[in-house]
Design a protein around this motif. Structure first.
Motif, PDB file in Angstrom:
ATOM      1  N   LEU A  71      62.589  34.906  56.907  1.00 26.30           N
ATOM      2  CA  LEU A  71      63.095  34.387  58.183  1.00 26.30           C
ATOM      3  C   LEU A  71      62.501  33.006  58.442  1.00 26.30           C
ATOM      4  CD1 LEU A  71      62.274  37.654  60.167  1.00 26.30           C
ATOM      5  CD2 LEU A  71      64.446  37.074  59.044  1.00 26.30           C
ATOM      6  N   THR A  72      63.206  32.232  59.265  1.00 28.47           N
ATOM      7  CA  THR A  72      62.622  30.966  59.711  1.00 28.47           C
ATOM      8  C   THR A  72      62.676  30.948  61.234  1.00 28.47           C
ATOM      9  OG1 THR A  72      64.665  29.670  59.869  1.00 28.47           O
ATOM     10  CG2 THR A  72      63.671  29.853  57.688  1.00 28.47           C
ATOM     11  N   SER A  73      61.977  30.007  61.819  1.00 29.39           N
ATOM     12  CA  SER A  73      61.942  29.949  63.286  1.00 29.39           C
ATOM     13  C   SER A  73      63.344  29.701  63.840  1.00 29.39           C
ATOM     14  CB  SER A  73      60.958  28.878  63.751  1.00 29.39           C
ATOM     15  OG  SER A  73      61.266  27.663  63.115  1.00 29.39           O
ATOM     16  N   ALA A  74      64.210  29.108  63.054  1.00 26.81           N
ATOM     17  CA  ALA A  74      65.584  28.857  63.516  1.00 26.81           C
ATOM     18  C   ALA A  74      66.386  30.155  63.687  1.00 26.81           C
ATOM     19  CB  ALA A  74      66.311  27.939  62.525  1.00 26.81           C
ATOM     20  N   ASP A  75      65.923  31.245  63.085  1.00 28.52           N
ATOM     21  CA  ASP A  75      66.632  32.530  63.212  1.00 28.52           C
ATOM     22  C   ASP A  75      66.295  33.257  64.516  1.00 28.52           C
ATOM     23  OD1 ASP A  75      67.634  32.263  60.556  1.00 28.52           O
ATOM     24  OD2 ASP A  75      65.729  33.026  59.770  1.00 28.52           O
ATOM     25  N   VAL A  76      65.226  32.825  65.170  1.00 29.95           N
ATOM     26  CA  VAL A  76      64.717  33.566  66.341  1.00 29.95           C
ATOM     27  C   VAL A  76      65.657  33.365  67.531  1.00 29.95           C
ATOM     28  CG1 VAL A  76      62.777  33.794  67.947  1.00 29.95           C
ATOM     29  CG2 VAL A  76      62.354  33.343  65.510  1.00 29.95           C
ATOM     30  N   ILE A  77      66.018  34.491  68.176  1.00 29.64           N
ATOM     31  CA  ILE A  77      66.873  34.366  69.361  1.00 29.64           C
ATOM     32  C   ILE A  77      66.138  34.829  70.619  1.00 29.64           C
ATOM     33  CG2 ILE A  77      69.115  34.508  68.214  1.00 29.64           C
ATOM     34  CD1 ILE A  77      69.154  37.497  68.832  1.00 29.64           C
ATOM     35  N   ASP A  78      64.971  35.402  70.454  1.00 33.06           N
ATOM     36  CA  ASP A  78      64.227  35.929  71.605  1.00 33.06           C
ATOM     37  C   ASP A  78      62.759  35.810  71.210  1.00 33.06           C
ATOM     38  OD1 ASP A  78      63.011  37.456  73.555  1.00 33.06           O
ATOM     39  OD2 ASP A  78      63.571  39.360  72.616  1.00 33.06           O
ATOM     40  N   SER A  79      62.009  35.068  71.979  1.00 31.53           N
ATOM     41  CA  SER A  79      60.684  34.602  71.563  1.00 31.53           C
ATOM     42  C   SER A  79      59.948  35.540  70.597  1.00 31.53           C
ATOM     43  CB  SER A  79      59.811  34.318  72.784  1.00 31.53           C
ATOM     44  OG  SER A  79      59.727  35.498  73.565  1.00 31.53           O
ATOM     45  N   HIS A  80      60.022  35.213  69.344  1.00 29.00           N
ATOM     46  CA  HIS A  80      59.238  35.828  68.260  1.00 29.00           C
ATOM     47  C   HIS A  80      59.667  37.230  67.831  1.00 29.00           C
ATOM     48  CE1 HIS A  80      56.633  32.505  68.088  1.00 29.00           C
ATOM     49  NE2 HIS A  80      56.231  32.652  69.332  1.00 29.00           N
ATOM     50  N   HIS A  81      60.395  37.968  68.622  1.00 26.36           N
ATOM     51  CA  HIS A  81      60.595  39.375  68.285  1.00 26.36           C
ATOM     52  C   HIS A  81      61.973  39.679  67.717  1.00 26.36           C
ATOM     53  CE1 HIS A  81      56.737  40.550  69.569  1.00 26.36           C
ATOM     54  NE2 HIS A  81      56.912  40.020  70.764  1.00 26.36           N
ATOM     55  N   ARG A  82      62.945  38.909  68.087  1.00 28.09           N
ATOM     56  CA  ARG A  82      64.282  39.240  67.639  1.00 28.09           C
ATOM     57  C   ARG A  82      64.911  38.053  66.908  1.00 28.09           C
ATOM     58  NH1 ARG A  82      68.514  43.172  70.594  1.00 28.09           N
ATOM     59  NH2 ARG A  82      66.555  44.246  70.969  1.00 28.09           N
ATOM     60  N   VAL A  83      65.571  38.360  65.775  1.00 26.87           N
ATOM     61  CA  VAL A  83      66.255  37.302  65.011  1.00 26.87           C
ATOM     62  C   VAL A  83      67.699  37.731  64.775  1.00 26.87           C
ATOM     63  CG1 VAL A  83      64.158  36.530  63.803  1.00 26.87           C
ATOM     64  CG2 VAL A  83      65.611  38.281  62.754  1.00 26.87           C
ATOM     65  N   ARG A  84      68.561  36.743  64.621  1.00 27.22           N
ATOM     66  CA  ARG A  84      69.946  37.012  64.245  1.00 27.22           C
ATOM     67  C   ARG A  84      70.235  36.251  62.953  1.00 27.22           C
ATOM     68  NH1 ARG A  84      73.267  35.072  68.462  1.00 27.22           N
ATOM     69  NH2 ARG A  84      72.958  37.007  69.623  1.00 27.22           N
ATOM     70  N   LEU A  85      70.772  36.964  61.961  1.00 28.12           N
ATOM     71  CA  LEU A  85      71.056  36.348  60.667  1.00 28.12           C
ATOM     72  C   LEU A  85      72.540  36.446  60.357  1.00 28.12           C
ATOM     73  CD1 LEU A  85      68.223  38.037  58.533  1.00 28.12           C
ATOM     74  CD2 LEU A  85      68.081  35.923  59.872  1.00 28.12           C
ATOM     75  N   SER A  86      73.065  35.363  59.780  1.00 33.26           N
ATOM     76  CA  SER A  86      74.407  35.428  59.200  1.00 33.26           C
ATOM     77  C   SER A  86      74.302  34.808  57.801  1.00 33.26           C
ATOM     78  CB  SER A  86      75.402  34.702  60.095  1.00 33.26           C
ATOM     79  OG  SER A  86      74.958  33.397  60.328  1.00 33.26           O
ATOM     80  N   GLY A  87      75.416  34.704  57.101  1.00 33.79           N
ATOM     81  CA  GLY A  87      75.361  34.071  55.772  1.00 33.79           C
ATOM     82  C   GLY A  87      74.735  34.973  54.722  1.00 33.79           C
ATOM     83  N   ARG A  88      74.013  34.337  53.779  1.00 33.92           N
ATOM     84  CA  ARG A  88      73.520  35.017  52.580  1.00 33.92           C
ATOM     85  C   ARG A  88      72.653  36.241  52.880  1.00 33.92           C
ATOM     86  NH1 ARG A  88      68.938  34.443  49.171  1.00 33.92           N
ATOM     87  NH2 ARG A  88      67.989  33.168  50.785  1.00 33.92           N
ATOM     88  N   ARG A  89      71.723  36.094  53.815  1.00 35.40           N
ATOM     89  CA  ARG A  89      70.816  37.207  54.099  1.00 35.40           C
ATOM     90  C   ARG A  89      71.551  38.362  54.785  1.00 35.40           C
ATOM     91  NH1 ARG A  89      66.682  33.741  57.353  1.00 35.40           N
ATOM     92  NH2 ARG A  89      68.705  32.882  57.913  1.00 35.40           N
ATOM     93  N   HIS A  90      72.482  38.008  55.682  1.00 39.22           N
ATOM     94  CA  HIS A  90      73.303  39.035  56.328  1.00 39.22           C
ATOM     95  C   HIS A  90      74.113  39.812  55.295  1.00 39.22           C
ATOM     96  CE1 HIS A  90      77.401  39.996  58.010  1.00 39.22           C
ATOM     97  NE2 HIS A  90      76.637  40.794  58.696  1.00 39.22           N
ATOM     98  N   ARG A  91      74.730  39.073  54.374  1.00 36.29           N
ATOM     99  CA  ARG A  91      75.540  39.738  53.335  1.00 36.29           C
ATOM    100  C   ARG A  91      74.679  40.653  52.482  1.00 36.29           C
ATOM    101  NH1 ARG A  91      77.724  34.784  52.739  1.00 36.29           N
ATOM    102  NH2 ARG A  91      76.658  34.420  50.771  1.00 36.29           N
ATOM    103  N   HIS A  92      73.468  40.188  52.150  1.00 31.38           N
ATOM    104  CA  HIS A  92      72.576  41.023  51.346  1.00 31.38           C
ATOM    105  C   HIS A  92      72.232  42.321  52.090  1.00 31.38           C
ATOM    106  CE1 HIS A  92      69.452  41.883  48.369  1.00 31.38           C
ATOM    107  NE2 HIS A  92      68.732  42.305  49.389  1.00 31.38           N
ATOM    108  N   ILE A  93      71.913  42.188  53.363  1.00 30.58           N
ATOM    109  CA  ILE A  93      71.525  43.372  54.158  1.00 30.58           C
ATOM    110  C   ILE A  93      72.706  44.328  54.288  1.00 30.58           C
ATOM    111  CG2 ILE A  93      70.846  44.107  56.496  1.00 30.58           C
ATOM    112  CD1 ILE A  93      69.243  41.421  56.650  1.00 30.58           C
ATOM    113  N   LEU A  94      73.891  43.742  54.462  1.00 26.17           N
ATOM    114  CA  LEU A  94      75.095  44.563  54.656  1.00 26.17           C
ATOM    115  C   LEU A  94      75.597  45.173  53.344  1.00 26.17           C
ATOM    116  CD1 LEU A  94      77.129  45.194  57.042  1.00 26.17           C
ATOM    117  CD2 LEU A  94      78.541  43.355  56.128  1.00 26.17           C
TER     118      LEU A  94
END
Lengths: 236, 236
Positions: B6-29
């Motif tokens: 993860l990078t800080s750019a993924d964070v949507i809620d101070s430090h605890h929650r991230v939202r991913l799309s693209g390559r990492r999302h596809r891998h997880i899915l």
């Protein structure tokens, strides 16, 4: 290609002269820019190595006068048993293992090996040989490794493995086992490398019963292309 | 991908929650087939590692609740100085070096490095970072290596190398030198790996004057992709 690997089919005059076309000719012409009178490092498949003089070269073929008097480098005293990886990895591992001097390679089925991988054309004997030869040409070796395909884990372990590991140190590279990998061993080794995701407990138990020790490489998880030379460097 | 980086750019809620799309999302899915409530191994780039719970996932993105409390694995105490190889090899070596825990990588110009290789797009900083991240995701690490490009051998050796090798064991992997490679060293190492065809005498002499020792790996010649993990296994 640090050595031009010849076969008996290349010979045009009992043992001394060979004619090459195709890939090796192109390499000699286009990469080495060899001219008449130049000397090249050559070896005869499963035989000796030496020097060859370019006696004729044109855009169709090259003729070499061959003098083979050196033995190839010693084989690595390692039997490699590898959970069958994906086709691209099979290719790279065959090349790398061949260049490392490994002469016995067994691709094994395991629980976490996708069954469809056994259908891959990279497992055809000509394709396997092609990669092995690239490894020999890289390392300057002539002795073609043996590659076996074993599609039943249990049958292999029960029927073949006992004889294979006799007189060797049998180890499984398994993350998290806590056992430090031995260094500078002075005996032959049988090395098992599991699939992505690892061997399952049943498989590890069976190997342990046969006398295998799990060895750990620390917290990191490496690709098989990385872990193989890493382990060869560590063990020998 | 054994760790989702993860990078800080993924964070949507101070430090605890991230939202991913693209390559990492596809891998997880598509590869992990993760569902709501599943736990994944994650790490924050240049920071800690830990677990994340899938709190929402659909075909567009995944949201994770992240808990980072572990330190990444220790770095390898190795500075790697590598004659610039061909673009495909650059990629593989960056991934492999990153997975091995090497944090300082210097691509160096040498006499036998083709000058055109310096124009390769694989040397753009985003492309380098992409390969390094693949290596971190493989090995479960978060600390991005530093990569330097040095187009003048002499300037690098005179101006930067003395400070770099201070307190380290400086070695050059050089076939035919006859010196056996040291094992299980307990100190930092600076390792130079030359180009295909080797370093020239002038370059070897300059390094020797600085205190480098040539080390030999036997008769075989390995590809750089093979020799790097081999040497890491041997030296450490």
């Amino acid at each position: 290609m640090n050595l031009i690997l010849l076969t008996s089919a290349d010979v045009i005059d009992s043992h001394h002269r060979v004619r090459l076309s195709g890939r090796r000719h192109r390499h000699i012409l286009e990469i080495l820019h060899a001219q008449k009178g130049d000397r090249l490092t050559v070896g005869l498949l499963n035989s000796k190595m030496g020097q060859a003089e370019v006696v004729a070269i044109d855009k169709n073929s090259v003729e070499l006068e061959v003098n083979l008097e050196n033995n190839p480098p010693l084989a690595l005293a390692l039997t490699l048993i590898l959970a069958l990886p994906r086709p691209q990895v099979v290719k790279r591992v065959l090349q790398s293992a061949s260049s490392l001097g490994i002469k016995n390679i067994i691709f094994l089925n395991c629980f976490r090996v996708e069954k469809s991988l056994w259908q891959s054309s990279t497992l055809r004997s000509e394709e396997i040989k092609e990669q092995l030869i690239l490894g020999l040409e890289q390392a300057k070796d002539t002795i073609l490794p043996d590659v076996l395909l074993r599609k039943s884990f249990t049958a292999f372990v029960e029927e073949e493995l006992p004889a294979l590991i006799k007189g060797t140190l049998p180890v499984v590279a398994h993350p998290g086992s806590g056992q430090v990998c031995p260094r500078n061993v002075r005996q032959p080794v049988t090395l098992v490398i599991g699939p992505e995701g690892g061997l399952i407990d049943f498989e590890l138990d069976r190997l342990r019963q046969m006398g295998f020790e799990n060895v750990d490489l620390g917290e990191r998880i490496y690709k098989v292309e990385t872990v193989l030379p890493f382990l060869v460097g560590r063990l020998f």
